[in-house]
Design a protein around this motif. Structure first.
Motif, PDB file in Angstrom:
ATOM      1  N   ALA A 166       0.834  -1.204   0.000  1.00 14.36           N
ATOM      2  CA  ALA A 166       0.000   0.000   0.000  1.00 14.36           C
ATOM      3  C   ALA A 166       0.868   1.253   0.000  1.00 14.36           C
ATOM      4  CB  ALA A 166      -0.936  -0.008   1.209  1.00 14.36           C
ATOM      5  N   ALA A 167       1.933   1.221   0.786  1.00 17.05           N
ATOM      6  CA  ALA A 167       2.838   2.372   0.833  1.00 17.05           C
ATOM      7  C   ALA A 167       3.474   2.619  -0.528  1.00 17.05           C
ATOM      8  CB  ALA A 167       3.909   2.139   1.894  1.00 17.05           C
ATOM      9  N   ARG A 168       3.823   1.558  -1.227  1.00 17.48           N
ATOM     10  CA  ARG A 168       4.404   1.720  -2.564  1.00 17.48           C
ATOM     11  C   ARG A 168       3.377   2.254  -3.559  1.00 17.48           C
ATOM     12  NH1 ARG A 168       6.853  -3.830  -4.218  1.00 17.48           N
ATOM     13  NH2 ARG A 168       6.753  -2.754  -6.231  1.00 17.48           N
ATOM     14  N   LEU A 169       2.139   1.724  -3.477  1.00 19.86           N
ATOM     15  CA  LEU A 169       1.107   2.146  -4.427  1.00 19.86           C
ATOM     16  C   LEU A 169       0.636   3.574  -4.166  1.00 19.86           C
ATOM     17  CD1 LEU A 169      -1.017  -1.123  -4.766  1.00 19.86           C
ATOM     18  CD2 LEU A 169       0.636  -0.171  -6.390  1.00 19.86           C
ATOM     19  N   ALA A 170       0.922   4.103  -2.989  1.00 21.32           N
ATOM     20  CA  ALA A 170       0.594   5.507  -2.726  1.00 21.32           C
ATOM     21  C   ALA A 170       1.416   6.441  -3.611  1.00 21.32           C
ATOM     22  CB  ALA A 170       0.839   5.843  -1.254  1.00 21.32           C
ATOM     23  N   GLU A 171       2.487   5.911  -4.171  1.00 16.55           N
ATOM     24  CA  GLU A 171       3.332   6.688  -5.090  1.00 16.55           C
ATOM     25  C   GLU A 171       2.980   6.397  -6.545  1.00 16.55           C
ATOM     26  OE1 GLU A 171       5.746   8.817  -4.532  1.00 16.55           O
ATOM     27  OE2 GLU A 171       6.626   8.468  -2.549  1.00 16.55           O
ATOM     28  N   HIS A 172       1.940   5.601  -6.778  1.00 16.86           N
ATOM     29  CA  HIS A 172       1.593   5.212  -8.146  1.00 16.86           C
ATOM     30  C   HIS A 172       1.258   6.458  -8.975  1.00 16.86           C
ATOM     31  CE1 HIS A 172      -0.432   3.139 -11.484  1.00 16.86           C
ATOM     32  NE2 HIS A 172       0.151   2.032 -11.047  1.00 16.86           N
TER      33      HIS A 172
ATOM     34  N   VAL B 194      -5.384   4.907  -8.246  1.00 18.51           N
ATOM     35  CA  VAL B 194      -4.743   3.929  -7.379  1.00 18.51           C
ATOM     36  C   VAL B 194      -4.504   4.535  -6.005  1.00 18.51           C
ATOM     37  CG1 VAL B 194      -2.689   2.493  -7.033  1.00 18.51           C
ATOM     38  CG2 VAL B 194      -3.671   2.747  -9.333  1.00 18.51           C
ATOM     39  N   ARG B 195      -4.025   5.769  -5.967  1.00 18.36           N
ATOM     40  CA  ARG B 195      -3.805   6.445  -4.685  1.00 18.36           C
ATOM     41  C   ARG B 195      -5.122   6.607  -3.923  1.00 18.36           C
ATOM     42  NH1 ARG B 195       0.874  10.995  -5.673  1.00 18.36           N
ATOM     43  NH2 ARG B 195       2.056   9.867  -7.269  1.00 18.36           N
TER      44      ARG B 195
ATOM     45  N   VAL C 218       1.458   7.225   5.694  1.00 15.04           N
ATOM     46  CA  VAL C 218       1.143   7.283   4.265  1.00 15.04           C
ATOM     47  C   VAL C 218      -0.230   7.910   4.060  1.00 15.04           C
ATOM     48  CG1 VAL C 218       0.749   5.893   2.188  1.00 15.04           C
ATOM     49  CG2 VAL C 218       2.607   5.293   3.764  1.00 15.04           C
ATOM     50  N   LEU C 219      -1.197   7.557   4.897  1.00 10.53           N
ATOM     51  CA  LEU C 219      -2.529   8.164   4.808  1.00 10.53           C
ATOM     52  C   LEU C 219      -2.452   9.671   5.021  1.00 10.53           C
ATOM     53  CD1 LEU C 219      -4.506   5.450   6.789  1.00 10.53           C
ATOM     54  CD2 LEU C 219      -4.780   5.988   4.354  1.00 10.53           C
ATOM     55  N   ALA C 220      -1.629  10.087   5.965  1.00  8.31           N
ATOM     56  CA  ALA C 220      -1.458  11.528   6.193  1.00  8.31           C
ATOM     57  C   ALA C 220      -0.859  12.198   4.966  1.00  8.31           C
ATOM     58  CB  ALA C 220      -0.580  11.757   7.416  1.00  8.31           C
ATOM     59  N   ALA C 221       0.113  11.523   4.335  1.00  2.62           N
ATOM     60  CA  ALA C 221       0.745  12.092   3.135  1.00  2.62           C
ATOM     61  C   ALA C 221      -0.246  12.190   1.983  1.00  2.62           C
ATOM     62  CB  ALA C 221       1.946  11.240   2.730  1.00  2.62           C
ATOM     63  N   LEU C 222      -1.189  11.254   1.887  1.00  2.00           N
ATOM     64  CA  LEU C 222      -2.195  11.317   0.822  1.00  2.00           C
ATOM     65  C   LEU C 222      -3.127  12.513   1.012  1.00  2.00           C
ATOM     66  CD1 LEU C 222      -3.063   7.519   0.535  1.00  2.00           C
ATOM     67  CD2 LEU C 222      -2.028   8.935  -1.259  1.00  2.00           C
ATOM     68  N   ILE C 223      -3.259  12.970   2.241  1.00  2.00           N
ATOM     69  CA  ILE C 223      -4.072  14.156   2.495  1.00  2.00           C
ATOM     70  C   ILE C 223      -3.284  15.430   2.217  1.00  2.00           C
ATOM     71  CG2 ILE C 223      -5.109  15.517   4.365  1.00  2.00           C
ATOM     72  CD1 ILE C 223      -6.184  12.950   5.537  1.00  2.00           C
ATOM     73  N   THR C 224      -2.066  15.476   2.727  1.00  2.00           N
ATOM     74  CA  THR C 224      -1.276  16.704   2.600  1.00  2.00           C
ATOM     75  C   THR C 224      -0.496  16.785   1.297  1.00  2.00           C
ATOM     76  OG1 THR C 224       0.669  15.707   3.673  1.00  2.00           O
ATOM     77  CG2 THR C 224      -0.986  16.742   5.099  1.00  2.00           C
ATOM     78  N   GLY C 225      -0.166  15.630   0.715  1.00  2.81           N
ATOM     79  CA  GLY C 225       0.659  15.598  -0.488  1.00  2.81           C
ATOM     80  C   GLY C 225       2.140  15.674  -0.181  1.00  2.81           C
TER      81      GLY C 225
ATOM     82  N   SER D 279      -8.391   4.248   1.076  1.00  2.00           N
ATOM     83  CA  SER D 279      -9.471   3.492   1.710  1.00  2.00           C
ATOM     84  C   SER D 279      -8.973   2.272   2.470  1.00  2.00           C
ATOM     85  CB  SER D 279     -10.478   3.016   0.648  1.00  2.00           C
ATOM     86  OG  SER D 279     -11.271   4.076   0.192  1.00  2.00           O
ATOM     87  N   ASN D 280      -7.767   1.827   2.178  1.00  2.00           N
ATOM     88  CA  ASN D 280      -7.234   0.587   2.736  1.00  2.00           C
ATOM     89  C   ASN D 280      -6.825   0.810   4.194  1.00  2.00           C
ATOM     90  OD1 ASN D 280      -5.762  -1.714   3.408  1.00  2.00           O
ATOM     91  ND2 ASN D 280      -4.861  -1.908   1.372  1.00  2.00           N
ATOM     92  N   GLU D 281      -7.471   0.101   5.119  1.00  2.00           N
ATOM     93  CA  GLU D 281      -7.176   0.300   6.536  1.00  2.00           C
ATOM     94  C   GLU D 281      -5.817  -0.263   6.934  1.00  2.00           C
ATOM     95  OE1 GLU D 281     -10.347  -0.749   9.189  1.00  2.00           O
ATOM     96  OE2 GLU D 281     -11.871   0.143   7.890  1.00  2.00           O
ATOM     97  N   ALA D 282      -5.195  -1.029   6.032  1.00  2.00           N
ATOM     98  CA  ALA D 282      -3.848  -1.529   6.304  1.00  2.00           C
ATOM     99  C   ALA D 282      -2.769  -0.535   5.891  1.00  2.00           C
ATOM    100  CB  ALA D 282      -3.625  -2.858   5.583  1.00  2.00           C
TER     101      ALA D 282
END
Length: 503
Positions: free
Chosen positions: A143-149, A154-155, A168-175, A160-163
């Motif tokens: 999941a951490a790798r796919l956050a950089e997809h 995909v991001r 990483v979830l914080a980074a998806l919010i802030t960028g 949504s993935n609770e794992a």
């Protein structure tokens, strides 16, 4: 659809040899009923799976199939169903990762415990739908790798993935720390800037309403934020800034989170949308001060949500009871009331409060019996289904309030056969009572025959085992398919008739 055979498939009294015969001719509808049978043997389950592959998912969920029963090359759906239940073989995952059917690779991507090399294959899949499905369910490291997809969709799924790791979830919010996504579903297909018209007339356009992209993938980023805010693994510090966000869709998930400081809940209480305030009112994490503020909210939905809050003070709840439409439901705070509180509630001068208490099914006998003599019909309707009430008390309710309470009296598990018969003969009739009598374990043949005269109760009565067998047989020719199916599923249907119904 053959409704008689669908009913037979669910009939618990169907002999095993007839189950075998039905399996050999079953279509998908019949197979769905057969897959739910409690007496289905392993051999029968395997035979059904080999004939109707669509039944495999349920059979796998019930543990009726093993890996030895499935050929993954010939039965990919069966193999995927077992993999989804953790009962498949890892070699199948490697085989299915190369399946030419995208939908099969999508199902595989959602399976738990995939070998690392299979996850790598799926993460590099040429179809973005497969990668998105993997992102929804995969392990923390992937999941951490796919956050950089490079694809924003995909991001969005990673959010949504609770794992997904909290950082990483914080980074998806802030960028912060992430490179910008290069594509989204919008710019994949349209020249930007593009906004999808909610009334888009194009038959080939499957973009969601309001989808837009000017190169920064706005609608997908918005959905990513929303997914992360709903995700309980997202750190509290990362979500606090959204308590004043202009988008209701981004404030709503905060209103249900239980890990925010009081100041954030107070800000959310100022939301202009009743839906957000109603979600907040039901939140068990808000304090008594905010509960009292929300108790004066002009929104009916807000006050209704507040009474369902398990931590609402009892005095606030009783004050709201008379002005808030609650319905016949057991509220969490009422269910948790102490013995002393139960006594106070039972003595309340407000019948709406006594009605709420009467929804409990564990009341002391003296309080239960006292409520059974309450002068208010609303209270009697709530207490009537309480087990332990004597027949005399139930009949007294009917004598005092007639059709207003009959259906609830019929719902009492201890209602006698004679009482149920009398309820079906009451004049004027209470239509809802017929349905309750039709499903009652103590219903007699005369009571059930009376229920057959009611359109809504008829299918229920048709399935009651105490209905006379000759009547059940007659109902197999009924104009209503629900009646036919219920009659065929009735365990009192004569075995000879079952056999005649078989193809």
């Amino acid at each position: 659809m053959n409704h008689a055979l669908c009913g037979l498939a669910a009939n618990p009294a169907l002999p095993s040899e007839l189950v075998d015969r039905l399996i050999t001719t079953a279509d998908e509808d019949i197979a769905a009923g057969l897959a739910e049978r409690e007496d289905l043997t392993h051999a029968q389950a395997a035979a059904l799976a080999s004939r109707i592959e669509q039944s495999v998912v349920r059979l796998a969920e019930r543990g009726l199939l093993t890996a030895d029963d499935v050929d993954p090359a010939a039965q990919p759906l069966a193999a995927l169903a077992l993999l989804a239940e953790g009962a498949g073989r890892q070699a199948w995952a490697r085989l299915l990762a190369a399946d030419p059917i995208v939908e099969h690779r999508e199902k595989l991507a959602a399976c738990p415990g995939l070998p690392p090399e299979v996850r790598e294959i799926l993460a590099a899949d040429a179809d973005i739908r497969v990668v998105v499905e993997l992102a929804l369910w995969t392990t923390p490291d992937m999941a951490a790798r796919l956050a950089e997809h490079p694809h924003a969709e995909v991001r969005c799924a990673v959010a949504s993935n609770e794992a997904t790791p909290p950082t990483v979830l914080a980074a998806l919010i802030t960028g912060e720390g992430l490179t910008s996504a290069r594509w989204c579903l919008v710019c994949d297909r349209e020249e930007t800037p593009f906004t999808r018209d909610p009334q888009c007339p194009r038959p080939d356009c499957d973009l969601p309403p309001g989808a837009l992209c000017d190169g920064s993938h706005e609608s997908t980023v918005h959905q990513t934020h929303m997914n992360a805010l709903w995700n309980p693994a997202t750190p509290t510090t990362a979500v606090l800034g959204f308590a004043d966000h202009p988008s209701m869709l981004l404030r709503w998930p905060l209103a249900v989170r239980t890990d925010l400081p009081s100041a954030a809940y107070e800000r959310l209480a100022g939301s202009p949308e009743p839906g957000v305030r109603a979600a907040l009112a039901a939140n068990p994490a808000i304090d008594d001060d905010l509960i009292r503020v929300l108790a004066t909210d002009p929104g009916h939905d807000v006050r209704r949500s507040l009474v369902h809050n398990p931590h609402v003070p009892l005095e606030v709840l009783t004050r709201l009871a008379g002005t808030t439409k609650i319905g016949s439901t057991l509220l969490s705070r009422i269910a948790a009331a102490s013995h002393a509180e139960v006594e106070d509630l039972a003595a309340s001068p407000n019948p709406a409060v006594r009605m709420l208490l009467a929804e409990r099914r564990d009341l002391p006998s003296e309080i239960r019996d006292a409520l059974a003599t309450d002068p208010d019909a609303k209270v009697l309707k709530s207490i009537a289904p309480h087990p332990g009430l004597s027949e005399a008390r139930l009949r007294a309710m009917v004598n005092r309030h007639g059709v207003r309470v009959i259906a609830k009296v019929a719902k009492n598990p201890d209602a006698s056969p004679a009482l149920l018969e009398d309820l079906t003969r009451h004049r004027p009739p209470a239509q809802k009572a017929f349905r309750e009598v039709a499903r009652h374990r103590n219903a007699t043949a005369p009571a059930l025959l009376a229920c057959l005269s009611d359109r809504q109760a008829r299918p229920i009565a048709a399935g009651h085992p105490d209905l006379p067998p000759q009547v059940i047989v007659e109902l197999l020719a009924d104009d209503d398919w629900q009646v036919v199916e219920a009659a065929a599923a009735n365990p009192s249907l004569p075995p000879a008739v079952m056999s005649k119904l078989m193809p």
